[in-house]
Write a protein that holds these residues in place. Sequence first.
Motif, PDB file in Angstrom:
ATOM      1  N   MET A 249      61.683  -3.766  46.938  1.00  0.00           N
ATOM      2  CA  MET A 249      62.179  -2.473  47.414  1.00  0.00           C
ATOM      3  C   MET A 249      62.774  -2.598  48.811  1.00  0.00           C
ATOM      4  O   MET A 249      63.830  -2.020  49.105  1.00  0.00           O
ATOM      5  CB  MET A 249      61.052  -1.445  47.385  1.00  0.00           C
ATOM      6  CG  MET A 249      60.564  -1.103  45.984  1.00  0.00           C
ATOM      7  SD  MET A 249      59.096  -0.026  45.972  1.00  0.00           S
ATOM      8  CE  MET A 249      59.797   1.514  46.617  1.00  0.00           C
ATOM      9  N   HIS A 250      62.129  -3.364  49.685  1.00  0.00           N
ATOM     10  CA  HIS A 250      62.692  -3.596  51.019  1.00  0.00           C
ATOM     11  C   HIS A 250      64.053  -4.276  50.937  1.00  0.00           C
ATOM     12  O   HIS A 250      64.944  -4.022  51.759  1.00  0.00           O
ATOM     13  CB  HIS A 250      61.742  -4.462  51.857  1.00  0.00           C
ATOM     14  CG  HIS A 250      60.675  -3.701  52.569  1.00  0.00           C
ATOM     15  ND1 HIS A 250      59.559  -3.202  51.925  1.00  0.00           N
ATOM     16  CD2 HIS A 250      60.537  -3.351  53.880  1.00  0.00           C
ATOM     17  CE1 HIS A 250      58.786  -2.585  52.812  1.00  0.00           C
ATOM     18  NE2 HIS A 250      59.352  -2.657  53.997  1.00  0.00           N
ATOM     19  N   LEU A 251      64.218  -5.157  49.968  1.00  0.00           N
ATOM     20  CA  LEU A 251      65.495  -5.860  49.797  1.00  0.00           C
ATOM     21  C   LEU A 251      66.612  -4.928  49.341  1.00  0.00           C
ATOM     22  O   LEU A 251      67.793  -5.258  49.490  1.00  0.00           O
ATOM     23  CB  LEU A 251      65.338  -6.989  48.777  1.00  0.00           C
ATOM     24  CG  LEU A 251      64.477  -8.175  49.189  1.00  0.00           C
ATOM     25  CD1 LEU A 251      64.174  -9.061  47.987  1.00  0.00           C
ATOM     26  CD2 LEU A 251      65.166  -8.984  50.284  1.00  0.00           C
ATOM     27  N   GLY A 252      66.230  -3.768  48.778  1.00  0.00           N
ATOM     28  CA  GLY A 252      67.213  -2.834  48.251  1.00  0.00           C
ATOM     29  C   GLY A 252      67.413  -2.951  46.752  1.00  0.00           C
ATOM     30  O   GLY A 252      68.483  -2.607  46.238  1.00  0.00           O
ATOM     31  N   MET A 253      66.387  -3.395  46.033  1.00  0.00           N
ATOM     32  CA  MET A 253      66.486  -3.579  44.584  1.00  0.00           C
ATOM     33  C   MET A 253      65.922  -2.366  43.847  1.00  0.00           C
ATOM     34  O   MET A 253      64.873  -1.839  44.231  1.00  0.00           O
ATOM     35  CB  MET A 253      65.715  -4.831  44.147  1.00  0.00           C
ATOM     36  CG  MET A 253      66.167  -6.119  44.799  1.00  0.00           C
ATOM     37  SD  MET A 253      65.291  -7.567  44.136  1.00  0.00           S
ATOM     38  CE  MET A 253      66.057  -7.707  42.501  1.00  0.00           C
ATOM     39  N   PRO A 254      66.578  -1.928  42.775  1.00  0.00           N
ATOM     40  CA  PRO A 254      65.971  -0.903  41.928  1.00  0.00           C
ATOM     41  C   PRO A 254      64.827  -1.510  41.128  1.00  0.00           C
ATOM     42  O   PRO A 254      64.860  -2.693  40.787  1.00  0.00           O
ATOM     43  CB  PRO A 254      67.119  -0.480  41.010  1.00  0.00           C
ATOM     44  CG  PRO A 254      67.967  -1.713  40.893  1.00  0.00           C
ATOM     45  CD  PRO A 254      67.873  -2.401  42.239  1.00  0.00           C
ATOM     46  N   VAL A 255      63.825  -0.692  40.826  1.00  0.00           N
ATOM     47  CA  VAL A 255      62.617  -1.183  40.167  1.00  0.00           C
ATOM     48  C   VAL A 255      62.525  -0.624  38.753  1.00  0.00           C
ATOM     49  O   VAL A 255      62.710   0.575  38.527  1.00  0.00           O
ATOM     50  CB  VAL A 255      61.363  -0.781  40.966  1.00  0.00           C
ATOM     51  CG1 VAL A 255      60.086  -1.147  40.209  1.00  0.00           C
ATOM     52  CG2 VAL A 255      61.379  -1.436  42.344  1.00  0.00           C
ATOM     53  N   ASP A 270      63.439   8.438  42.057  1.00  0.00           N
ATOM     54  CA  ASP A 270      64.867   8.145  42.218  1.00  0.00           C
ATOM     55  C   ASP A 270      65.114   6.728  42.710  1.00  0.00           C
ATOM     56  O   ASP A 270      66.207   6.397  43.151  1.00  0.00           O
ATOM     57  CB  ASP A 270      65.506   9.145  43.181  1.00  0.00           C
ATOM     58  CG  ASP A 270      64.871   9.147  44.562  1.00  0.00           C
ATOM     59  OD1 ASP A 270      63.825   8.474  44.729  1.00  0.00           O
ATOM     60  OD2 ASP A 270      65.407   9.806  45.465  1.00  0.00           O
ATOM     61  N   CYS A 271      64.092   5.866  42.606  1.00  0.00           N
ATOM     62  CA  CYS A 271      64.222   4.486  43.072  1.00  0.00           C
ATOM     63  C   CYS A 271      64.178   3.482  41.928  1.00  0.00           C
ATOM     64  O   CYS A 271      64.221   2.272  42.161  1.00  0.00           O
ATOM     65  CB  CYS A 271      63.110   4.162  44.053  1.00  0.00           C
ATOM     66  SG  CYS A 271      63.089   5.214  45.518  1.00  0.00           S
ATOM     67  N   GLY A 272      64.075   3.986  40.712  1.00  0.00           N
ATOM     68  CA  GLY A 272      63.969   3.121  39.555  1.00  0.00           C
ATOM     69  C   GLY A 272      63.352   3.886  38.405  1.00  0.00           C
ATOM     70  O   GLY A 272      63.367   5.125  38.383  1.00  0.00           O
ATOM     71  N   VAL A 273      62.778   3.151  37.483  1.00  0.00           N
ATOM     72  CA  VAL A 273      62.184   3.759  36.291  1.00  0.00           C
ATOM     73  C   VAL A 273      60.807   3.146  36.060  1.00  0.00           C
ATOM     74  O   VAL A 273      60.668   1.919  35.960  1.00  0.00           O
ATOM     75  CB  VAL A 273      63.063   3.541  35.045  1.00  0.00           C
ATOM     76  CG1 VAL A 273      62.375   4.090  33.800  1.00  0.00           C
ATOM     77  CG2 VAL A 273      64.428   4.182  35.230  1.00  0.00           C
ATOM     78  N   HIS A 298      70.205   3.294  43.590  1.00  0.00           N
ATOM     79  CA  HIS A 298      68.758   3.455  43.450  1.00  0.00           C
ATOM     80  C   HIS A 298      68.007   2.438  44.303  1.00  0.00           C
ATOM     81  O   HIS A 298      66.933   2.739  44.846  1.00  0.00           O
ATOM     82  CB  HIS A 298      68.363   3.324  41.983  1.00  0.00           C
ATOM     83  CG  HIS A 298      68.827   4.475  41.148  1.00  0.00           C
ATOM     84  ND1 HIS A 298      68.455   4.629  39.827  1.00  0.00           N
ATOM     85  CD2 HIS A 298      69.639   5.524  41.433  1.00  0.00           C
ATOM     86  CE1 HIS A 298      69.025   5.733  39.343  1.00  0.00           C
ATOM     87  NE2 HIS A 298      69.753   6.278  40.297  1.00  0.00           N
ATOM     88  N   GLY A 299      68.578   1.241  44.433  1.00  0.00           N
ATOM     89  CA  GLY A 299      67.958   0.237  45.278  1.00  0.00           C
ATOM     90  C   GLY A 299      67.953   0.643  46.742  1.00  0.00           C
ATOM     91  O   GLY A 299      66.982   0.393  47.465  1.00  0.00           O
TER      92      GLY A 299
END
Length: 328
Positions: A249-255, A270-273, A298-299
């Motif tokens: 998440m810190h890297l900016g990746m969606p989860v 809103d950051c992933g699923v 999202h990331g």
Amino acid sequence: MNILLWHVHGSWTTAFVQGPHTYLVPVTADRGPDGLGRARTYAWPESVVERTPGELRDAPVDLVVLQRPHEADLAERWLGGRRPGRDVPAVYLEHNAPDGNVPNTRHPCADRPAGRHRSDRLVLVHVTHFNRLFWDNGTAPTTVIEHGVVDPGHLYGGELARAAVVVNDPVRRGRHTGTDLLPALSEAAPLDVFGMRTEGLAAHLGLPPDRCRGSDLPQADLHAAMARRRLYLHPVRWTSLGLSLLEAMHLGMPVVGLATTEAVEAVPPDCGVLSTRPEVLAEAARTYLNDPHAAAEHGARARRAALDRYGLKRFLADWERLIEEVTR
């Protein structure tokens, strides 16, 4: 202040030793589990100092951070008879979710008798609220200090249409880490599984190498490699909150991950699923593979959420408050 702790969990310790103290880390000749010394794969400041058991005998120690049940007796021997929680202030840091007869698993600190004096109290510190809820803590005084992460920066590129998974020993840990879910999920997104003992995972699962690749990358190269993948996949059923998830998440990746343990608190909608249905996760992975813009958007939200809740400043401030409380 001199703080004694064992090198048990490299990622967590890397954040903890960013504080303003001197950190005494035991080292033995064989550099075994009780004497690993300074990390060789993480960047630790010079304030982390190795001490042999002989050197610890007369060393000034203001606080002991225990992390495993046998460390209380070990510390008493190595500190020349000074008992953690009685002769020197101490806390017990619990990294893990309970195992075995959940939710009836009794914590090793649950039955520790409390003395008449404040110094006789051993505070039990959990790293997630989920862990505190599910452990049977008995009458032990408990608190939660959520994880903190040294920010690796917004490195996300997502140029590789693959999913990054970070897990150690996925074959042995099996259902705990969701290894059995990987074949079906690999049909939705090819997987790059990073971590210790991941090579040969594809053959173990009967998957072609292009659908599942295992790699034990050096820690220094891991974040950059993760950030090239389109999404972060977290298939873990039962564990504490993985720091690799927070780092992604810190890297900016969606989860995309299972809605289990503390993940439901860590990853906003809103950051992933997140879901308990693997087919929903598979569909989410396909969506991110086909929509790089949505993945990046999202990331970016995931990064903001992680910085807000799991930033290093908040983590260190929480620890400073507890350290002041138990040592005053």
